[in-house]
Design a protein around this motif. Sequence first.
Motif, PDB file in Angstrom:
ATOM      1  N   ARG A  44      -2.417  64.253  56.078  1.00 17.51           N
ATOM      2  CA  ARG A  44      -2.469  64.703  54.891  1.00 17.51           C
ATOM      3  C   ARG A  44      -1.076  63.620  54.132  1.00 17.51           C
ATOM      4  O   ARG A  44      -1.577  63.329  52.981  1.00 17.51           O
ATOM      5  N   ALA A  45      -0.061  63.760  55.027  1.00 15.48           N
ATOM      6  CA  ALA A  45       1.084  62.819  54.585  1.00 15.48           C
ATOM      7  C   ALA A  45       0.233  62.006  54.143  1.00 15.48           C
ATOM      8  O   ALA A  45       0.417  61.083  52.913  1.00 15.48           O
ATOM      9  N   LEU A  46      -0.267  61.100  55.026  1.00 13.17           N
ATOM     10  CA  LEU A  46      -0.831  59.626  53.848  1.00 13.17           C
ATOM     11  C   LEU A  46      -1.232  59.904  52.472  1.00 13.17           C
ATOM     12  O   LEU A  46      -1.374  59.387  51.211  1.00 13.17           O
ATOM     13  N   LEU A  50       3.112  62.468  51.177  1.00 11.95           N
ATOM     14  CA  LEU A  50       4.261  63.655  51.107  1.00 11.95           C
ATOM     15  C   LEU A  50       4.260  64.083  52.647  1.00 11.95           C
ATOM     16  O   LEU A  50       3.552  64.154  53.314  1.00 11.95           O
ATOM     17  N   PRO A  51       5.792  64.151  52.606  1.00  9.93           N
ATOM     18  CA  PRO A  51       5.628  65.483  54.190  1.00  9.93           C
ATOM     19  C   PRO A  51       4.613  65.724  54.446  1.00  9.93           C
ATOM     20  O   PRO A  51       4.435  66.779  53.662  1.00  9.93           O
ATOM     21  N   GLU A  52       4.179  66.539  55.588  1.00  5.39           N
ATOM     22  CA  GLU A  52       3.629  67.447  55.971  1.00  5.39           C
ATOM     23  C   GLU A  52       4.898  69.322  56.174  1.00  5.39           C
ATOM     24  O   GLU A  52       5.843  68.816  56.240  1.00  5.39           O
ATOM     25  N   GLN A  76       6.460  61.200  61.245  1.00  9.08           N
ATOM     26  CA  GLN A  76       6.892  61.760  60.000  1.00  9.08           C
ATOM     27  C   GLN A  76       7.424  62.976  60.380  1.00  9.08           C
ATOM     28  O   GLN A  76       7.856  63.527  60.588  1.00  9.08           O
ATOM     29  N   PRO A  77       8.308  63.235  58.276  1.00  9.93           N
ATOM     30  CA  PRO A  77       9.696  64.486  58.230  1.00  9.93           C
ATOM     31  C   PRO A  77       8.411  65.641  58.663  1.00  9.93           C
ATOM     32  O   PRO A  77       7.489  65.975  58.143  1.00  9.93           O
TER      33      PRO A  77
END
Lengths: 249, 249, 249, 249, 249, 249, 249, 249
Positions: A44-46, A50-52, A76-77
């Motif tokens: 989802r981040a990709l 946005l970060p998860e 991921q952040p």
Amino acid sequence: MEREALRALLEQVRRGEIDADAALERLARLPFVDTPNARIDTHRALRHGLPEVIFGAGKSADQIAEIAGALRAAEQPVLVTRVVPEAAPALLALLPEADYDAASRLLWIGPAEVAVLGRGTIAVVTAGTADLPVAYEAIGVARRFGNKVEAIFDVGVAGVHRLLAAGDTLREARVVIAVAGMEGALPSVVGGLVDRPVIAVPTSVGYGASFGGIAALLGMLTSCASNVTVVNIDNGFGAAYVATLINRL
Amino acid sequence: MEREALRALLEQVRRGEIDADAALERLARLPFVDTPNARIDTHRALRHGLPEVIFGAGKSADQIAEIAGALRAAEQPVLVTRVVPEAAPALLALLPEADYDAASRLLWIGPAEVAVLGRGTIAVVTAGTADLPVAYEAIGVARRFGNKVEAIFDVGVAGVHRLLAAGDTLREARVVIAVAGMEGALPSVVGGLVDRPVIAVPTSVGYGASFGGIAALLGMLTSCASNVTVVNIDNGFGAAYVATLINRL
Amino acid sequence: MEREALRALLEQVRRGEIDADAALERLARLPFVDTPNARIDTHRALRHGLPEVIFGAGKSADQIAEIAGALRAAEQPVLVTRVVPEAAPALLALLPEADYDAASRLLWIGPAEVAVLGRGTIAVVTAGTADLPVAYEAIGVARRFGNKVEAIFDVGVAGVHRLLAAGDTLREARVVIAVAGMEGALPSVVGGLVDRPVIAVPTSVGYGASFGGIAALLGMLTSCASNVTVVNIDNGFGAAYVATLINRL
Amino acid sequence: MEREALRALLEQVRRGEIDADAALERLARLPFVDTPNARIDTHRALRHGLPEVIFGAGKSADQIAEIAGALRAAEQPVLVTRVVPEAAPALLALLPEADYDAASRLLWIGPAEVAVLGRGTIAVVTAGTADLPVAYEAIGVARRFGNKVEAIFDVGVAGVHRLLAAGDTLREARVVIAVAGMEGALPSVVGGLVDRPVIAVPTSVGYGASFGGIAALLGMLTSCASNVTVVNIDNGFGAAYVATLINRL
Amino acid sequence: MEREALRALLEQVRRGEIDADAALERLARLPFVDTPNARIDTHRALRHGLPEVIFGAGKSADQIAEIAGALRAAEQPVLVTRVVPEAAPALLALLPEADYDAASRLLWIGPAEVAVLGRGTIAVVTAGTADLPVAYEAIGVARRFGNKVEAIFDVGVAGVHRLLAAGDTLREARVVIAVAGMEGALPSVVGGLVDRPVIAVPTSVGYGASFGGIAALLGMLTSCASNVTVVNIDNGFGAAYVATLINRL
Amino acid sequence: MEREALRALLEQVRRGEIDADAALERLARLPFVDTPNARIDTHRALRHGLPEVIFGAGKSADQIAEIAGALRAAEQPVLVTRVVPEAAPALLALLPEADYDAASRLLWIGPAEVAVLGRGTIAVVTAGTADLPVAYEAIGVARRFGNKVEAIFDVGVAGVHRLLAAGDTLREARVVIAVAGMEGALPSVVGGLVDRPVIAVPTSVGYGASFGGIAALLGMLTSCASNVTVVNIDNGFGAAYVATLINRL
Amino acid sequence: MEREALRALLEQVRRGEIDADAALERLARLPFVDTPNARIDTHRALRHGLPEVIFGAGKSADQIAEIAGALRAAEQPVLVTRVVPEAAPALLALLPEADYDAASRLLWIGPAEVAVLGRGTIAVVTAGTADLPVAYEAIGVARRFGNKVEAIFDVGVAGVHRLLAAGDTLREARVVIAVAGMEGALPSVVGGLVDRPVIAVPTSVGYGASFGGIAALLGMLTSCASNVTVVNIDNGFGAAYVATLINRL
Amino acid sequence: MEREALRALLEQVRRGEIDADAALERLARLPFVDTPNARIDTHRALRHGLPEVIFGAGKSADQIAEIAGALRAAEQPVLVTRVVPEAAPALLALLPEADYDAASRLLWIGPAEVAVLGRGTIAVVTAGTADLPVAYEAIGVARRFGNKVEAIFDVGVAGVHRLLAAGDTLREARVVIAVAGMEGALPSVVGGLVDRPVIAVPTSVGYGASFGGIAALLGMLTSCASNVTVVNIDNGFGAAYVATLINRL
């Protein structure tokens, strides 16, 4: 993104590099990672850039740490929302690299400084002092997501001159988040002052006939200003999320 | 805009070209025009860069024509929403230059073709056939406001493959309007498929526990997709309005 | 007041004593003071002729003291409502000059005796013993705002002779505040006995179908007595505020 | 069963083996056992072919033990639901032979292994991590009632590919239990993927406009998938009970 | 008044001019007149100093005429509210001396000109064109009750400059009636601009989440302006009634 | 009673034994006693023939003791309801002669045995074990008010044979109190079995869609049995009060 | 089914019989057909083994005929629900081969006799005469879906002997549909009598506190019988749909 | 009654006069008669000692006549409620022996004069003229059921002296029915005046926040008078039914 991955997979199938059953398997399982209690959507981040984000309320420290660990393993952040001060120590013991801010109830694992990716400014405006926790959540999330934020506090409509005095800051923003409890009239007045999207956040602030935010929610949904959309009661995070998407356009 | 007008006025005062009382008068009365029954905000169009819109429900043909006349005198295009087919003939008799579309219940006075000002496409996606009137309102308004629109109909979540098949169209849009009644789950699934703002429009379609759109409204407000904001039940106009503002960013 | 200040400012601009930008600045910022967490409206007291009031519920002792300090710096008396007994000691430590009353949950900084400015008497009448905290709030606020108050307790309508016995006191008042929970019928009966405005305060007293004051609220809104208006559930302060304005006419 | 018992009793009367009054007495009192606080329906297990279940919430340990004792005296297994971890020790002290599971809040007195009587598999699918307690209740009850269970966790509709990846497991089930809070859209999507009955369980997970499960409940009741029925908020037990009856057909 | 009548009656008893039974009879029956369908309170006008008002909705023309006749026989003026245009002809046939106004839905029997008894002006301010019927009722009632009225229409908060331009009129009023539907924010902004009592009238104007006036009602009850009290939805009459009482103080 | 007192008073006035002012005074003040926090209706017991009852919830021990003391001074028995076990010790310290029963939460000051004044039996029937506290309140009040009571517990409608077995007891009662939470169906079935008034008491027992007793309340109000009337949620006291009045007829 | 089609498609890709792009296209678009106003899911019938059903309420005769035509072109039987008698003639003119039944409001295009595919009987039981339209919808749908149906009418719980008399029919059914308005208690009693799944259908029958079916809905959701699940208010179709799926197991 | 019939039947079985199967059959089927659309409970009249009543709303003239015919065949009087004037002619054509009263909407087939069976008087008291239809229903039913009735109209609590004047009539009644809409306060005041059971009937009279009778309903349920029980909104019939049962005790 997904479509390209799918096309690549189909090409592999066509070239015989992978058989139908294996393709089926990969097709289904690619975009998430299973932990004992969660099926984490690492892509989802990709997809959203946005970060998860982990909604912290109602999850144990162990569950949060488990999910955060899986996300960190994917480099991921991680942003955890709704971490009340009482819950923070246990979580920080499990995630010592995390940074916690009590005012916004946000816990962050990632770079101390986030590159600004938003094209303009997000203005966050609140009606009263009691709305601050929700506003701080919106501000903190928006900054962690790479936005410049301008905050305007305590400009409720019963003293409308206070709001008018902030007119320039509002008009210079690319998108406005308006946070208000009680009668929730702030977004209507703000909406009339600016020509940008206004994201209204009703808060559970109030008593009696505010019914935990229902009065503000209904007021915002029936706003006579046409540039207002609404998120859930106290959902500072969601407002910041959408504002970020808009600010990147 | 207002601020510049205000600054100019103050400069006039400073140069002695206008005295304080007159300035006060102009300061207050500039941005609207009074008719017997309305105080029309003729500058909103300038402020928002959009034609003035008259909410047609609950107004008599005479009241609508009175307001439209004042706006036309200011050389602005006029859009009237919620004109039910039964009300159209009386209104068209008073406003013979108007163009009426029964499916969207929109009445338009202005150029037949509106220049495209939006930078991308607005996708309008609906769950069921009964949601079409609301979707047509959103589509009609968005087009009159200068946007390219892609429509995807009848892709409710109980046959989710129908929605997935429209994935490319959705992902290519700059902003998505998701229209649904009953359980209102469409925006949640759409929100997970795209990385753009999704404006959710609950409709009053349904019966029993849909309670005139409350079920859909609550479902959208509590959506597990973070990129969803919500407008009032059946408010296709408002969704198109905000989508237009976003699409011009 | 504001208009005069504005006219004076415009005159200064006309005489060249101040330039347009500075005028703009003053125009916007005059009537409030910014603290870190609040934008305090110091002129409201002047405008309404009443001390500034801080709604104490949901604010920390530090936030209340910060606002109270700014108001005290402007030499205004300060009234804080909804200070529960548990919160009082911390607040009194920060504001040692304050006077706290547990029954009314009011904290006051100002002269021990307030000059009587109201032209007549405000009668405060309650249905039951459990409504007393709300009544005490109304009484305390009304007195701090310079009114004579007559209190009539425990005269619920199921023993209507108790209320009739207080008829003279009621009829001699200039405005009546009627406080009741459960079915909230008291204001209807009071409204029929007096020819003055009756301000109805629903309380959250009751259980089951009183739904935290909703039954009383609806009952008061639908009162068959025409001289009844209503404030929010448990809002003794608001009733006293309006009663004060009426009593000064 | 009852009818046969009734017929037998009438036959006894006809043969003079029992007189009318005694028959009347037996007719009324047969199928339950009285304890001081309860009239226990010991025949329900026989009628439904399932162990008797005690709803543990709101009952004291003594009351639960009293009822469990009466059931054990009838040589029936006993399942107690909603036993929160804080209540378990007192109960285990009274019922030392019981087996307690904190995740599902179930207490069981009976054979460690229950024979599988269900003809197929029950799939239990949940939208989010916070829905797990309700899902564990459903899973635990279904297993104690003799069913094979497949669990699919954390496949909410905002990342619909996670759910699609579990399509085979869902389609192989004889009946599906779909557990979701917030907007409660999961059963609609699941309902479109399978051709079996889907039992929807709304959960109280969420905040603001989820109103303690109302949003999910309404969403499920108005589902556009026709194969969905609904049980009470958080009622994992009830879903498992009905799923068991269906799975034995 | 009543008390004096009671005292006089008791004096008559003391002087033996009337015996106890007869006194009892008169004591009970004095202040009303019985017709077949109503027990008309002819003394309310004396007590409140206002003409008797008949709520016209839900009464037949015959019932209204019967009550009006009894009141006319007592030489009182009569005001009938909520007489929809369809009902007026039948009523005018029965009450040929009456004067009917369709905009306010008021029917009046009494002097064409009413003496001004109010000490100042009542301002009636409305948010939108659709709120006009309720505003006209308030204006018509206030004028028939002997008040000067200033009307300010169509100054909703989404174009707050329109309202600010009417600031002087508002500030010069002795009491303000603020009429608004949808989010009902107008009284909050008006309340901040004036130092007089503001009577808020929510209207049923709106759609969707306005729920027939509930959104406006809740917004007004939870107003952040302290000088606002509220009457029932669409109750223009009640607002004018209380404003009259205040304006006579 | 009151009427006779009034007649006697008027006679005294007529005979000149008391002057009008004094009569007025006595007329108003006779039927209650004022304490600092309450206006106690000491004659209600005489009027209704029942002891005065204090609703204990939301009153402090001091307030209860103050009222009880005034009643005791009038030589009346006193019944205090809703005294939770935690509150009992403080109250018993102030009222050492009182008798407290934890199951019914009743505190009693009066004769240990109350004479039976009711002409028949009151049957109290409950649906489930969790409804017992409300049932015990009804039973305790009914006995203290001088009635014979028959209790039938745990006969919910999902095992209707348990209820049918109690048919004789039900049919022999003069009035039936039916206590039920959840779907509240018990009074409907009971109402069909007996030809006496059935007083339905909804309880707050349940979870989820029982909404704290709303489901049961609505079910009882819409009962298809015509001999059912309803009291407030959990109002065992009120049911017993009315049942007593009926049982004395 | 879908999975097999997907596997076949992937095999075609692997064998080079179809390239990736074309596969992608077919993958997405297979299971539905687009008409101007609808995206018809022609495979649902195959997936669920049932004819496609059109919800007729809120659709024009043209829209229904358009969808029916597409389905007929796919050689599927068509069932249209909620066709009120007033709408039938226009629809029959467009679909002359259709069979219309006014009592159930069902319109059918397909074989006059449907083969029985259900393994047992579905019992449809109703509380009152006014519930019949919903019951007829359930019966008609169940028969068109290939089930044997037993109908038991007018056996509401206030005369429970009427229901008990139907005990055998109920117990012999494989699944029971219980239809009731007002307090909706029927499914609870039925649920206690049978050991099969009971599908409860609340109806909008009633007045006042039945609130259009809410009382019945809440009563059924909180039923004390564990074998009850619930569908939407008046949703006879949905109940029959799920009952059919269960009856085929 | 039933019990005796059951005992007799069992005796017949014991004496061999009837075999078990036949007994079973008779046992189940005795107390009702089946018509095509209804299962009529012909014994309820015997059980309750009252004529059978048909709720006329929502039933066709044919259905009502069918049921009435079956009841007439059993030689019972028939009372049909909620027969609106528009429906009466068709019904009178089918049931020419019936007597119809438009004010009470009652249709009666039976003796013109009903013997008085009630031991005292039922007082029916109403708050306003608009409540009359519900009051007439209560009065008409009570008289047809053999009671003497005293009617007191238009004595709402905003003019409480009108009610006090009727005090003797109220106190002489054996049971009181209090009918009120709007805030529904009448039963509370009446309850304080009398020592008899008061049956409160909320009516749907009112507008805005009366929400179709909800305000009155909640007010009555939370009445501070202990001798009040409540029936459904507008349920004049039910109130008269229970009052009759009480009046026969």
